[in-house]
Each structure stands twice: as C-alpha cells, then as structure tokens.
Design an enzyme around this catalytic site. Sequence first.
Site, PDB file in Angstrom:
ATOM      1  N   LEU A  49      20.042  20.180  37.671  1.00 15.83           N
ATOM      2  CA  LEU A  49      20.164  19.656  39.244  1.00 15.83           C
ATOM      3  C   LEU A  49      19.627  18.275  38.986  1.00 15.83           C
ATOM      4  O   LEU A  49      18.602  17.946  38.398  1.00 15.83           O
ATOM      5  CB  LEU A  49      19.380  20.724  39.976  1.00 15.83           C
ATOM      6  CG  LEU A  49      19.722  22.001  40.048  1.00 15.83           C
ATOM      7  CD1 LEU A  49      19.090  22.976  41.319  1.00 15.83           C
ATOM      8  CD2 LEU A  49      21.336  22.130  40.133  1.00 15.83           C
ATOM      9  N   GLY A  94      19.995  23.626  35.652  1.00 14.56           N
ATOM     10  CA  GLY A  94      21.166  23.857  36.399  1.00 14.56           C
ATOM     11  C   GLY A  94      22.443  23.811  35.535  1.00 14.56           C
ATOM     12  O   GLY A  94      23.538  24.352  35.876  1.00 14.56           O
ATOM     13  N   ASN A 118      15.039  25.786  31.628  1.00 19.39           N
ATOM     14  CA  ASN A 118      13.582  25.347  31.265  1.00 19.39           C
ATOM     15  C   ASN A 118      13.032  24.874  32.689  1.00 19.39           C
ATOM     16  O   ASN A 118      11.955  24.188  32.477  1.00 19.39           O
ATOM     17  CB  ASN A 118      13.852  24.001  30.677  1.00 19.39           C
ATOM     18  CG  ASN A 118      14.514  22.911  31.317  1.00 19.39           C
ATOM     19  OD1 ASN A 118      15.218  23.150  32.058  1.00 19.39           O
ATOM     20  ND2 ASN A 118      14.254  21.524  30.991  1.00 19.39           N
ATOM     21  N   GLU A 119      13.084  25.951  33.818  1.00 20.56           N
ATOM     22  CA  GLU A 119      12.542  25.446  35.074  1.00 20.56           C
ATOM     23  C   GLU A 119      10.820  25.207  34.972  1.00 20.56           C
ATOM     24  O   GLU A 119      10.424  24.340  35.581  1.00 20.56           O
ATOM     25  CB  GLU A 119      13.100  26.491  36.115  1.00 20.56           C
ATOM     26  CG  GLU A 119      14.191  25.997  36.617  1.00 20.56           C
ATOM     27  CD  GLU A 119      15.241  26.540  35.899  1.00 20.56           C
ATOM     28  OE1 GLU A 119      15.192  26.913  34.869  1.00 20.56           O
ATOM     29  OE2 GLU A 119      16.582  26.491  36.214  1.00 20.56           O
TER      30      GLU A 119
HETATM   31  C1  LIG Z   1      12.167  30.225  45.795  1.00 22.36           C
HETATM   32  C2  LIG Z   1      13.062  29.529  45.166  1.00 22.36           C
HETATM   33  C3  LIG Z   1      12.457  28.358  44.377  1.00 22.36           C
HETATM   34  C4  LIG Z   1      13.650  27.522  43.727  1.00 22.36           C
HETATM   35  C5  LIG Z   1      12.970  26.469  42.933  1.00 22.36           C
HETATM   36  C6  LIG Z   1      13.953  25.458  42.287  1.00 22.36           C
HETATM   37  C7  LIG Z   1      14.985  25.652  41.389  1.00 22.36           C
HETATM   38  C8  LIG Z   1      15.646  24.622  40.672  1.00 22.36           C
HETATM   39  C9  LIG Z   1      16.670  25.053  39.822  1.00 22.36           C
HETATM   40  C10 LIG Z   1      16.972  24.157  38.657  1.00 22.36           C
HETATM   41  C11 LIG Z   1      16.344  23.216  38.446  1.00 22.36           C
HETATM   42  C12 LIG Z   1      16.925  22.045  37.709  1.00 22.36           C
HETATM   43  O1  LIG Z   1      18.022  21.941  37.179  1.00 22.36           O
HETATM   44  S1  LIG Z   1      16.063  20.686  37.464  1.00 22.36           S
HETATM   45  C13 LIG Z   1      16.619  19.768  36.329  1.00 22.36           C
HETATM   46  C14 LIG Z   1      16.152  20.195  34.743  1.00 22.36           C
HETATM   47  N1  LIG Z   1      16.584  19.006  33.840  1.00 22.36           N
HETATM   48  C15 LIG Z   1      15.930  18.863  32.797  1.00 22.36           C
HETATM   49  O2  LIG Z   1      14.595  19.236  32.558  1.00 22.36           O
HETATM   50  C16 LIG Z   1      16.373  17.768  31.995  1.00 22.36           C
HETATM   51  C17 LIG Z   1      15.942  16.374  32.334  1.00 22.36           C
HETATM   52  N2  LIG Z   1      16.477  15.627  31.383  1.00 22.36           N
HETATM   53  C18 LIG Z   1      16.105  15.207  30.159  1.00 22.36           C
HETATM   54  O3  LIG Z   1      15.566  16.076  29.271  1.00 22.36           O
HETATM   55  C19 LIG Z   1      16.982  13.923  29.501  1.00 22.36           C
HETATM   56  O4  LIG Z   1      17.159  13.162  30.403  1.00 22.36           O
HETATM   57  C20 LIG Z   1      18.222  14.460  28.653  1.00 22.36           C
HETATM   58  C21 LIG Z   1      17.574  15.180  27.254  1.00 22.36           C
HETATM   59  C22 LIG Z   1      19.105  15.225  29.632  1.00 22.36           C
HETATM   60  C23 LIG Z   1      18.987  13.028  28.289  1.00 22.36           C
HETATM   61  O5  LIG Z   1      18.040  12.178  27.578  1.00 22.36           O
HETATM   62  P1  LIG Z   1      18.191  10.632  27.477  1.00 22.36           P
HETATM   63  O6  LIG Z   1      17.143   9.993  26.618  1.00 22.36           O
HETATM   64  O7  LIG Z   1      19.818  10.449  26.914  1.00 22.36           O
HETATM   65  O8  LIG Z   1      18.220  10.089  28.868  1.00 22.36           O
HETATM   66  P2  LIG Z   1      17.153   9.738  29.808  1.00 22.36           P
HETATM   67  O9  LIG Z   1      16.025  10.734  29.693  1.00 22.36           O
HETATM   68  O10 LIG Z   1      16.540   8.428  29.538  1.00 22.36           O
HETATM   69  O11 LIG Z   1      17.592   9.866  31.297  1.00 22.36           O
HETATM   70  C24 LIG Z   1      18.550   8.837  31.619  1.00 22.36           C
HETATM   71  C25 LIG Z   1      18.296   8.427  33.353  1.00 22.36           C
HETATM   72  O12 LIG Z   1      18.439   9.945  33.969  1.00 22.36           O
HETATM   73  C26 LIG Z   1      17.334  10.405  34.528  1.00 22.36           C
HETATM   74  N3  LIG Z   1      17.458  11.774  34.732  1.00 22.36           N
HETATM   75  C27 LIG Z   1      17.319  12.473  33.607  1.00 22.36           C
HETATM   76  N4  LIG Z   1      17.804  13.813  33.948  1.00 22.36           N
HETATM   77  C28 LIG Z   1      17.865  13.725  35.123  1.00 22.36           C
HETATM   78  C29 LIG Z   1      17.789  14.739  36.387  1.00 22.36           C
HETATM   79  N5  LIG Z   1      17.747  16.164  36.277  1.00 22.36           N
HETATM   80  N6  LIG Z   1      17.922  14.573  37.614  1.00 22.36           N
HETATM   81  C30 LIG Z   1      18.030  12.972  37.944  1.00 22.36           C
HETATM   82  N7  LIG Z   1      17.584  12.106  37.121  1.00 22.36           N
HETATM   83  C31 LIG Z   1      17.530  12.435  35.604  1.00 22.36           C
HETATM   84  C32 LIG Z   1      16.317   9.866  33.715  1.00 22.36           C
HETATM   85  O13 LIG Z   1      15.076   9.741  34.523  1.00 22.36           O
HETATM   86  C33 LIG Z   1      16.911   8.280  33.519  1.00 22.36           C
HETATM   87  O14 LIG Z   1      16.704   7.537  34.474  1.00 22.36           O
HETATM   88  P3  LIG Z   1      16.405   6.161  34.544  1.00 22.36           P
HETATM   89  O15 LIG Z   1      17.419   5.469  33.616  1.00 22.36           O
HETATM   90  O16 LIG Z   1      16.280   5.493  35.953  1.00 22.36           O
HETATM   91  O17 LIG Z   1      14.915   5.812  33.773  1.00 22.36           O
END
Ligand SMILES: CCCCCCCC/C=C\CC(=O)SCCNC(=O)CCNC(=O)[C@H](O)C(C)(C)COP(=O)(O)OP(=O)(O)OC[C@H]1O[C@@H](n2cnc3c(N)ncnc32)[C@H](O)[C@@H]1OP(=O)(O)O
Length: 243
Positions: A49, A94, A118-119
């Site tokens: 997400l 997500g 990994n939430e």
């Molecule tokens: C009672 C009900 C409660 C309900 C609660 C809520 C439930 C929510 C459920 C699901 C939640 C989710 O899905 S949360 C998202 C979880 N995702 C992660 O933890 C992954 C995070 N990202 C990473 O680990 C890395 O980005 C990567 C391994 C995917 C890629 O690594 P890489 O080194 O190639 O790239 P960068 O880390 O430099 O990222 C580039 C750029 O993208 C931005 N970024 C990364 N992930 C996200 C994201 N999920 N959303 C928005 N933006 C993201 C990152 O910050 C970098 O941005 P900048 O270039 O501006 O620095």
Amino acid sequence: MKMRNPPVNSLSLEFLTELLISLEKLESDKAFHAIILTSDCPGIFSAGLDLMEMCGRDPTHYAEYWKAVQELWLRFYLSHLVVISAINGVNAAGGCLLALSCDYRVLADNPKYAMGLNETLLGIIAPFWFKDTLVNTVGHRTAERALQLGLLFPPAEALQVGMVDKVVPEDQVLSAARSELAQWLAIPGHARQLTKSLMRKPTADRLLKERDADIQNFVRFISRDAIQKALRVYLEKLKQKKT
Ligand SMILES: CCCCCCCC/C=C\CC(=O)SCCNC(=O)CCNC(=O)[C@H](O)C(C)(C)COP(=O)(O)OP(=O)(O)OC[C@H]1O[C@@H](n2cnc3c(N)ncnc32)[C@H](O)[C@@H]1OP(=O)(O)O
C-alpha cells in the site's frame, strides 16, 4: 497484466483504480480466461500500500482509499478468471496480499525477492481479511508467526511454508506461469469457477458483511497520532537508507 507504477509499484489510489478497471475489462471480455500478474518495475513486484495515501491525509481520503483496497482484494480474490502471479521482485504487505489472492504463485529465485505481510514492522496491523487470506494459504501456525514477526520470506522459505507454489530461475518466471496456466485452463471452466467460489466465498463474505465497519476501523486506527508518527518514521527510514 504488468504492473507499472514506478519506482516501487506502491498501491496508490490512482494505481488501485487502474488495476481494478483493467481487471474489470478483462473479466467482461469473454475472450479472456486467465491473467498472469507480474511487474514491470525491475526487482520489485510491489512495495504494498502507498504510505503517502495513509499519512497526513483527512478521514474522507482514508475512507476512500480503504474502500478501494477492499474492492481490489475482493475482485482479485473472487475473480472467475484464472489468476497466476509471476512474482519478479520484492513483494511486501499489500503487494503480497495481491499475490496471495491469485490462484497460483511463481516466484523468481533471487534472495532479494522476499515476500510477506510485514505490517507489524511498520507498527501497524494486518486487517482480519489479510490475515484470513494468509491463513488460507499457509495455515494458522505459520501465519501466526509470520504476522507477529512481520516476516518477509526469501524464495526458498516462501516455497517451504507454501506462500508460493513454485520457485524458478529469474528468467523463467513468465514461462513457468504460462506452463502452469495450461493445466488450469484444461479444467472445465464452470466446474473450476464454482469450486473456487466454494473455497473462497466464506472468507470474502466476512469482509462483505463488515465492510463499512472495517472502513471505520481503518480510519480510526490510521488517524491515531501514534500510528501517523510510526508511519512517518518508517518513511523517513526508507529515505535515509539512500544517504
Ligand atoms: C483495524 C484495521 C487496521 C488497519 C491497519 C492498516 C493496514 C495496512 C495494511 C497494509 C499496509 C502496507 O501495505 S504498508 C506498505 C508496506 N511496505 C513496505 O514495508 C515496503 C517499503 N519499501 C521498501 O522496503 C523498499 O522501498 C523496497 C524494498 C520495496 C524497494 O527498495 P529500493 O531501495 O529499490 O527503493 P527505495 O526504498 O529507495 O524506494 C524508492 C522510493 O519509493 C518510496 N516508497 C517505498 N515504498 C513505499 C510505499 N509502500 N509507499 C510509498 N512510497 C514508498 C521510498 O520512500 C522512496 O521514495 P523517495 O524516492 O522519495 O525517497
């Protein structure tokens, strides 16, 4: 269907809507029987997400966003098409849910391509329907451990716990998905579709019955100061990783 929302295929509201429209188009065209879902972003299937949709926005936006997340899951989980994911990159939260909603998962054999829900590492919790989808795939004990610890499984472990069905060399992910598809398409369509519904409808019905309450829970939870702070810290860590 190749996901392309650079840099990390995060599931923004706009991207979720595009995915939904694409799925609906394919579903309503009788010429289509199956989808292979993969990524066009090198090394990344989906970062899950979009954290920017859940950070610093107002309750109306959170509600709209969550409704779209629910819709995407329901549509993929219950699709009458055969849906196979060809996972060609890291796949978190997500994004992992999306893959778990497919009928079959092929993962590229690269130790960097970990996947899981990994939430908890972000200080948030997987909703009950994320949890149910994982339990239906890997069983209760593995899901319990994976969810609490926020585990991201590298390919060999993902295969071992049943999170994916096949691990293949990176250049064979699409061809392996296509070969698998042949087996699914050989089954009479109505029998396969009704069986899929039999297996999945009770899980989907749980959310359908509580959809509005689930949206309200999400809005309340995500609006909390402590949760907003945790998400900001996590985003900051992602950005600092580069420096
Ligand atoms: C009672 C009900 C409660 C309900 C609660 C809520 C439930 C929510 C459920 C699901 C939640 C989710 O899905 S949360 C998202 C979880 N995702 C992660 O933890 C992954 C995070 N990202 C990473 O680990 C890395 O980005 C990567 C391994 C995917 C890629 O690594 P890489 O080194 O190639 O790239 P960068 O880390 O430099 O990222 C580039 C750029 O993208 C931005 N970024 C990364 N992930 C996200 C994201 N999920 N959303 C928005 N933006 C993201 C990152 O910050 C970098 O941005 P900048 O270039 O501006 O620095």
